[in-house]
Structures are given as C-alpha cells and as structure tokens.
Motif scaffolding. Structure first.
Motif, PDB file in Angstrom:
ATOM      1  N   GLY A  15      -2.178 -10.174  -3.150  1.00 24.39           N
ATOM      2  CA  GLY A  15      -2.152  -9.053  -4.073  1.00 24.39           C
ATOM      3  C   GLY A  15      -3.488  -8.334  -4.150  1.00 24.39           C
ATOM      4  O   GLY A  15      -4.460  -8.697  -3.499  1.00 24.39           O
ATOM      5  N   THR A  16      -3.521  -7.294  -4.977  1.00 23.90           N
ATOM      6  CA  THR A  16      -4.746  -6.538  -5.185  1.00 23.90           C
ATOM      7  C   THR A  16      -4.984  -6.357  -6.671  1.00 23.90           C
ATOM      8  O   THR A  16      -4.080  -6.530  -7.489  1.00 23.90           O
ATOM      9  N   LEU A  17      -6.198  -5.985  -7.023  1.00 23.61           N
ATOM     10  CA  LEU A  17      -6.535  -5.733  -8.419  1.00 23.61           C
ATOM     11  C   LEU A  17      -5.722  -4.560  -8.952  1.00 23.61           C
ATOM     12  O   LEU A  17      -5.415  -3.622  -8.210  1.00 23.61           O
ATOM     13  N   GLY A  18      -5.396  -4.607 -10.220  1.00 23.21           N
ATOM     14  CA  GLY A  18      -4.684  -3.505 -10.845  1.00 23.21           C
ATOM     15  C   GLY A  18      -3.234  -3.391 -10.436  1.00 23.21           C
ATOM     16  O   GLY A  18      -2.594  -2.381 -10.674  1.00 23.21           O
ATOM     17  N   SER A  19      -2.696  -4.400  -9.795  1.00 21.61           N
ATOM     18  CA  SER A  19      -1.292  -4.410  -9.350  1.00 21.61           C
ATOM     19  C   SER A  19      -0.946  -3.219  -8.462  1.00 21.61           C
ATOM     20  O   SER A  19       0.174  -2.737  -8.460  1.00 21.61           O
ATOM     21  N   THR A  20      -1.927  -2.724  -7.728  1.00 28.04           N
ATOM     22  CA  THR A  20      -1.658  -1.657  -6.773  1.00 28.04           C
ATOM     23  C   THR A  20      -0.914  -2.254  -5.581  1.00 28.04           C
ATOM     24  O   THR A  20      -0.901  -3.474  -5.408  1.00 28.04           O
ATOM     25  N   PRO A  21      -0.286  -1.436  -4.756  1.00 25.15           N
ATOM     26  CA  PRO A  21       0.443  -1.999  -3.612  1.00 25.15           C
ATOM     27  C   PRO A  21      -0.468  -2.879  -2.757  1.00 25.15           C
ATOM     28  O   PRO A  21      -1.577  -2.492  -2.408  1.00 25.15           O
ATOM     29  N   ALA A  22       0.008  -4.066  -2.441  1.00 23.36           N
ATOM     30  CA  ALA A  22      -0.764  -5.024  -1.655  1.00 23.36           C
ATOM     31  C   ALA A  22      -0.373  -4.897  -0.194  1.00 23.36           C
ATOM     32  O   ALA A  22       0.579  -5.507   0.261  1.00 23.36           O
ATOM     33  N   THR A  23      -1.088  -4.088   0.532  1.00 20.40           N
ATOM     34  CA  THR A  23      -0.755  -3.844   1.927  1.00 20.40           C
ATOM     35  C   THR A  23      -1.320  -4.907   2.863  1.00 20.40           C
ATOM     36  O   THR A  23      -0.910  -4.982   4.014  1.00 20.40           O
ATOM     37  N   SER A  24      -2.254  -5.705   2.371  1.00 18.89           N
ATOM     38  CA  SER A  24      -2.935  -6.709   3.200  1.00 18.89           C
ATOM     39  C   SER A  24      -3.452  -6.094   4.487  1.00 18.89           C
ATOM     40  O   SER A  24      -3.365  -6.678   5.560  1.00 18.89           O
ATOM     41  N   GLY A  25      -3.964  -4.884   4.386  1.00 19.15           N
ATOM     42  CA  GLY A  25      -4.498  -4.193   5.548  1.00 19.15           C
ATOM     43  C   GLY A  25      -5.697  -4.907   6.130  1.00 19.15           C
ATOM     44  O   GLY A  25      -6.389  -5.654   5.449  1.00 19.15           O
ATOM     45  N   GLN A  26      -5.901  -4.694   7.395  1.00 23.09           N
ATOM     46  CA  GLN A  26      -7.014  -5.325   8.086  1.00 23.09           C
ATOM     47  C   GLN A  26      -7.886  -4.261   8.735  1.00 23.09           C
ATOM     48  O   GLN A  26      -7.383  -3.267   9.225  1.00 23.09           O
ATOM     49  N   GLY A  27      -9.172  -4.532   8.737  1.00 23.83           N
ATOM     50  CA  GLY A  27     -10.103  -3.708   9.475  1.00 23.83           C
ATOM     51  C   GLY A  27     -10.448  -4.405  10.780  1.00 23.83           C
ATOM     52  O   GLY A  27     -10.376  -5.626  10.889  1.00 23.83           O
TER      53      GLY A  27
END
Length: 187
Positions: A15-27
């Motif tokens: 997940g992410t802070l603030g319940s924003t969409p958790a895309t689990s993106g990678q750099g």
C-alpha cells in the motif's frame, strides 16, 4: 506466545500513504559492474555516485527496496533476470546491471521487528539491521532494528502493527508497517 515468524523477511511493499492507489511501481536504476556487496530482494537500497548500493550498510539516503536485476551474463551472453544481486556480477562487456527498485517515496512496507516494540515506539524512526538473506532464494532476512530508534533521524518510520492475526505484540519478529522517513529525505 511467540510470533510465527522466526526471522526477518526484508521489506514487502504493502500500500501507500493516504490510501492512494498502490501501483507498486518500480524505477530502473544501475548497479556498477562488479559491485562487491550482495543486495537481497526486499533489501534497502540507496544511491552513491549515481549507482544503487546496499542501503542497509551505507549512510546514504534510502531510495526504496530491490525487486530484481537484469544483465547479460558474461559466460552465456544471454539476458538474465535474478531477484537479487549476488556479488560479484560483471556482465558481458563490463556493462552495468539494471536494478528494479520499489521507489515510491510514499510506499508502505511490511517488515518484521528484531525485538518487541512498545506502543510508545510507534511513529518513531528506525533503521534496518545489517544486510542478510538467503543466497538460495535471494530473499532478505533483515529486520527493523528496534534498538536503533530516533524521533526523526533514522530511515523508516513505524506506522502501525500489520494486520496479521498471529502477531504477538510483545515478542520479536512481529509484523509492522513502516514507510520511508520523509523528514530525513527532505533535509
């Protein structure tokens, strides 16, 4: 009662802070060819001189956690993917290694603690224990170092207990949720 976990498991994106969409993106970053420290999957990474390094043993700003690497193997000349960096790797033509990193600064992670943590320890910051893991699976076994705490100077902020029905609040290796210490990253 002890926790079911008997060792750490590194950092797992959750997940992410603030319940924003958790895309689990990678750099996509680079590891210098021949870098001499193993970096495990779920292990903390930092940046030095433009390259990804093991962030659990360095005093550099934390970027995120390693999810895998890609390189052209020197012995077979074939494209190779691995879920961790096992030292030393020098790809064909001494090119750099691509590292895939969960690098969202608002990413939350589930991690095991190395000791019990009191309620007063929540919202404090902690560092991870030194790098460790399995060279068979590539998975990190690092834990959150409860003895290394600070109001705002360590790398990760402890947010809450993870939703694990087998969490013993008073024992080591309990699952907790942390995020990068954004105060440290801004300084």
């Amino acid at each position: 009662m002890a926790n079911r976990n008997t060792q750490g498991f590194g950092l797992i994106p959750a997940g992410t802070l603030g319940s924003t969409p958790a895309t689990s993106g990678q750099g996509k970053y680079k590891i210098d060819a021949g870098y001499n420290t193993t970096i495990y999957n779920g292990g903390v990474v930092a940046s030095a001189a433009g390259y990804i390094i093991d962030g659990q043993t360095a005093a550099a700003p934390v970027i995120g956690t390693l999810n895998g690497i890609f390189y052209n193997a020197a012995d077979t000349l074939k494209p190779t993917f691995a879920n961790f960096y096992k030292t030393p790797i020098t790809p064909a033509n001494s090119e750099d290694i691509d590292a895939f990193v969960f690098d969202n600064p608002q990413q939350q992670y589930v991690v095991a603690t190395d000791d019990a943590v009191a309620q007063s320890g929540y919202l404090e910051t902690y560092d991870m224990n030194t790098s460790a893991g399995s060279t068979t699976t590539g998975k990190s076994s690092a834990t959150l170092d409860i003895g290394d705490t600070s109001a705002d100077a360590a790398s990760f902020r402890l947010l809450r207990s993870a939703e694990d029905p087998e969490n013993d609040e008073n024992a080591a290796f309990r699952s907790v949720v942390v995020c990068l210490n954004l105060i440290e990253l801004q300084s």
